[in-house]
Design an enzyme around this catalytic site. Sequence first.
Site, PDB file in Angstrom:
ATOM      1  N   GLY A   1       0.538  -4.832   1.053  1.00 24.87           N
ATOM      2  CA  GLY A   1      -0.673  -4.838   0.229  1.00 24.87           C
ATOM      3  C   GLY A   1      -0.479  -5.519  -1.117  1.00 24.87           C
ATOM      4  O   GLY A   1      -1.442  -5.999  -1.722  1.00 24.87           O
TER       5      GLY A   1
ATOM      6  N   GLU B   1       4.567  -5.293   7.533  1.00 25.54           N
ATOM      7  CA  GLU B   1       3.846  -4.226   8.246  1.00 25.54           C
ATOM      8  C   GLU B   1       4.302  -4.002   9.680  1.00 25.54           C
ATOM      9  O   GLU B   1       4.374  -2.868  10.132  1.00 25.54           O
ATOM     10  CB  GLU B   1       2.334  -4.511   8.225  1.00 25.54           C
ATOM     11  CG  GLU B   1       1.656  -4.221   6.896  1.00 25.54           C
ATOM     12  CD  GLU B   1       1.723  -5.380   5.908  1.00 25.54           C
ATOM     13  OE1 GLU B   1       2.493  -6.346   6.132  1.00 25.54           O
ATOM     14  OE2 GLU B   1       0.994  -5.326   4.905  1.00 25.54           O
TER      15      GLU B   1
ATOM     16  N   ALA C   1       0.881  -1.169   0.000  1.00 27.58           N
ATOM     17  CA  ALA C   1       0.000   0.000   0.000  1.00 27.58           C
ATOM     18  C   ALA C   1       0.917   1.217   0.000  1.00 27.58           C
ATOM     19  O   ALA C   1       2.058   1.139   0.473  1.00 27.58           O
ATOM     20  CB  ALA C   1      -0.862  -0.022   1.252  1.00 27.58           C
TER      21      ALA C   1
ATOM     22  N   GLU D   1      -0.894  -9.095  -0.387  1.00 24.23           N
ATOM     23  CA  GLU D   1      -2.319  -9.287  -0.064  1.00 24.23           C
ATOM     24  C   GLU D   1      -3.166  -9.301  -1.341  1.00 24.23           C
ATOM     25  O   GLU D   1      -4.108 -10.074  -1.470  1.00 24.23           O
ATOM     26  CB  GLU D   1      -2.778  -8.182   0.902  1.00 24.23           C
ATOM     27  CG  GLU D   1      -2.141  -8.381   2.275  1.00 24.23           C
ATOM     28  CD  GLU D   1      -2.420  -7.232   3.227  1.00 24.23           C
ATOM     29  OE1 GLU D   1      -2.054  -6.084   2.897  1.00 24.23           O
ATOM     30  OE2 GLU D   1      -3.001  -7.473   4.298  1.00 24.23           O
TER      31      GLU D   1
HETATM   32  N1  COA Z   1       4.650   3.053  -0.605  1.00 24.60           N
HETATM   33  C1  COA Z   1       5.046   4.208  -1.171  1.00 24.60           C
HETATM   34  N2  COA Z   1       6.135   4.316  -1.918  1.00 24.60           N
HETATM   35  C2  COA Z   1       6.890   3.222  -2.093  1.00 24.60           C
HETATM   36  C3  COA Z   1       6.555   1.982  -1.533  1.00 24.60           C
HETATM   37  C4  COA Z   1       5.362   1.917  -0.751  1.00 24.60           C
HETATM   38  N3  COA Z   1       4.929   0.787  -0.216  1.00 24.60           N
HETATM   39  N4  COA Z   1       7.480   1.063  -1.882  1.00 24.60           N
HETATM   40  C5  COA Z   1       8.384   1.730  -2.627  1.00 24.60           C
HETATM   41  N5  COA Z   1       8.019   3.017  -2.774  1.00 24.60           N
HETATM   42  C6  COA Z   1       8.729   4.080  -3.506  1.00 24.60           C
HETATM   43  C7  COA Z   1       9.948   4.581  -2.759  1.00 24.60           C
HETATM   44  O1  COA Z   1       9.574   5.554  -1.783  1.00 24.60           O
HETATM   45  C8  COA Z   1      10.749   5.173  -3.882  1.00 24.60           C
HETATM   46  O2  COA Z   1      10.195   6.418  -4.239  1.00 24.60           O
HETATM   47  P1  COA Z   1      11.145   7.715  -4.484  1.00 24.60           P
HETATM   48  O3  COA Z   1      12.042   7.302  -5.626  1.00 24.60           O
HETATM   49  O4  COA Z   1      10.197   8.805  -4.833  1.00 24.60           O
HETATM   50  O5  COA Z   1      11.895   7.917  -3.208  1.00 24.60           O
HETATM   51  C9  COA Z   1      10.474   4.230  -5.038  1.00 24.60           C
HETATM   52  O6  COA Z   1       9.269   3.555  -4.706  1.00 24.60           O
HETATM   53  C10 COA Z   1      11.555   3.180  -5.241  1.00 24.60           C
HETATM   54  O7  COA Z   1      11.746   2.507  -4.014  1.00 24.60           O
HETATM   55  P2  COA Z   1      13.183   2.333  -3.320  1.00 24.60           P
HETATM   56  O8  COA Z   1      12.959   2.115  -1.864  1.00 24.60           O
HETATM   57  O9  COA Z   1      14.084   3.456  -3.706  1.00 24.60           O
HETATM   58  O10 COA Z   1      13.678   1.006  -4.027  1.00 24.60           O
HETATM   59  P3  COA Z   1      14.726  -0.055  -3.432  1.00 24.60           P
HETATM   60  O11 COA Z   1      15.049  -0.970  -4.561  1.00 24.60           O
HETATM   61  O12 COA Z   1      15.832   0.619  -2.730  1.00 24.60           O
HETATM   62  O13 COA Z   1      13.889  -0.887  -2.307  1.00 24.60           O
HETATM   63  C11 COA Z   1      11.963  -2.039  -1.423  1.00 24.60           C
HETATM   64  C12 COA Z   1      12.799  -1.684  -2.673  1.00 24.60           C
HETATM   65  C13 COA Z   1      10.725  -2.771  -1.902  1.00 24.60           C
HETATM   66  C14 COA Z   1      12.787  -2.948  -0.510  1.00 24.60           C
HETATM   67  C15 COA Z   1      11.597  -0.735  -0.679  1.00 24.60           C
HETATM   68  O14 COA Z   1      11.023   0.168  -1.602  1.00 24.60           O
HETATM   69  C16 COA Z   1      10.592  -0.917   0.428  1.00 24.60           C
HETATM   70  O15 COA Z   1      10.945  -1.407   1.495  1.00 24.60           O
HETATM   71  N6  COA Z   1       9.330  -0.517   0.219  1.00 24.60           N
HETATM   72  C17 COA Z   1       8.291  -0.581   1.226  1.00 24.60           C
HETATM   73  C18 COA Z   1       7.795  -1.982   1.366  1.00 24.60           C
HETATM   74  C19 COA Z   1       6.755  -2.072   2.461  1.00 24.60           C
HETATM   75  O16 COA Z   1       7.028  -1.867   3.635  1.00 24.60           O
HETATM   76  N7  COA Z   1       5.530  -2.375   2.052  1.00 24.60           N
HETATM   77  C20 COA Z   1       4.445  -2.563   2.955  1.00 24.60           C
HETATM   78  C21 COA Z   1       3.669  -1.330   3.071  1.00 24.60           C
HETATM   79  S1  COA Z   1       2.308  -1.544   4.177  1.00 24.60           S
END
Ligand code: COA
Length: 261
Positions: free
Chosen positions: A113, A136, A67, A116
């Site tokens: 999400g 989460e 999400a 999910e």
């Molecule tokens: N919500 C909002 N934005 C998200 C996102 C999320 N769940 N997951 C990734 N993004 C965005 C990042 O903020 C980033 O945006 P920006 O370039 O404007 O800063 C872009 O997507 C790329 O992500 P980034 O973190 O730079 O890529 P990465 O390869 O370094 O890492 C992940 C990849 C998936 C490990 C990391 O993005 C992450 O941990 N995301 C959140 C996952 C999460 O906790 N999801 C559950 C949410 S309830």
Amino acid sequence: MATYQNILYTLDVSIATITINRPDKLNALNRATLAELRSALEEVEKNRVVRVVILTGSGNKAFVAGADISEFSSFEKNQGSELAQKGHESVMDYLQNFNKPVIAAINGYALGGGLELAMAAHIRIASDNAKMGLPEVSLGVIPGYGGTQRLSQLIGKGRALEMIVSAQAISASQALAYGLVNHVVSQENLLETCVGLAQKIASNSPKAIGKAIEAVNACFDFSKNGFDEEIRLFGECFGTEDFKEGMAAFMGKRKADFKGK
Ligand code: COA
């Protein structure tokens, strides 16, 4: 099909592909994307030509990375409940009860999400670079789009709790061993594999398939007796044109041509 900002839609014969298309944000599900997804699914449900749906993410890095955290980072208690309620009703439950099979093509990260969403689909196929998890609790919340329930149903309580409380993602091969996904293939073969399965599904009776989904879902609905539901739905099949066509084709030693009626 209406025009969408956050998803792409293609239709190839009877197979619809819906692609979550926010690659810069790793296809994170914001409100607008969820609303578009719901409306695309409604269109697909009404379109008699469509027999199977493939759901995937844009780019080669993510299916859906969760999400959209930026939208709920300042939420309070009631807003949190509303967010979860809306997500369940408008997309996740709708998808689970969709009367055409939905195959999630997990082409990379499926987190929060995103996992999910994939779990609300009927069948999951992953690429070998995919990573799946419910992180989460590392953010101070719990899964709120059905993850605690569907992950437990799919892989069992102990494994689900390990994934949820550790917040650790698992690899595609681990997901395969757990039964979280049905198959793992290379990323370049992922859509082709999904289409191959979709084609096999598409030759069967849409009416019977819809009732099979309903009957299997009844297994996880505590308000229903799944065996009674099976008996009822089995009987209903006999009133369909698809059943008459299936019988006639078998007797006539020819391939059935189901109309979904
Ligand atoms: N919500 C909002 N934005 C998200 C996102 C999320 N769940 N997951 C990734 N993004 C965005 C990042 O903020 C980033 O945006 P920006 O370039 O404007 O800063 C872009 O997507 C790329 O992500 P980034 O973190 O730079 O890529 P990465 O390869 O370094 O890492 C992940 C990849 C998936 C490990 C990391 O993005 C992450 O941990 N995301 C959140 C996952 C999460 O906790 N999801 C559950 C949410 S309830």
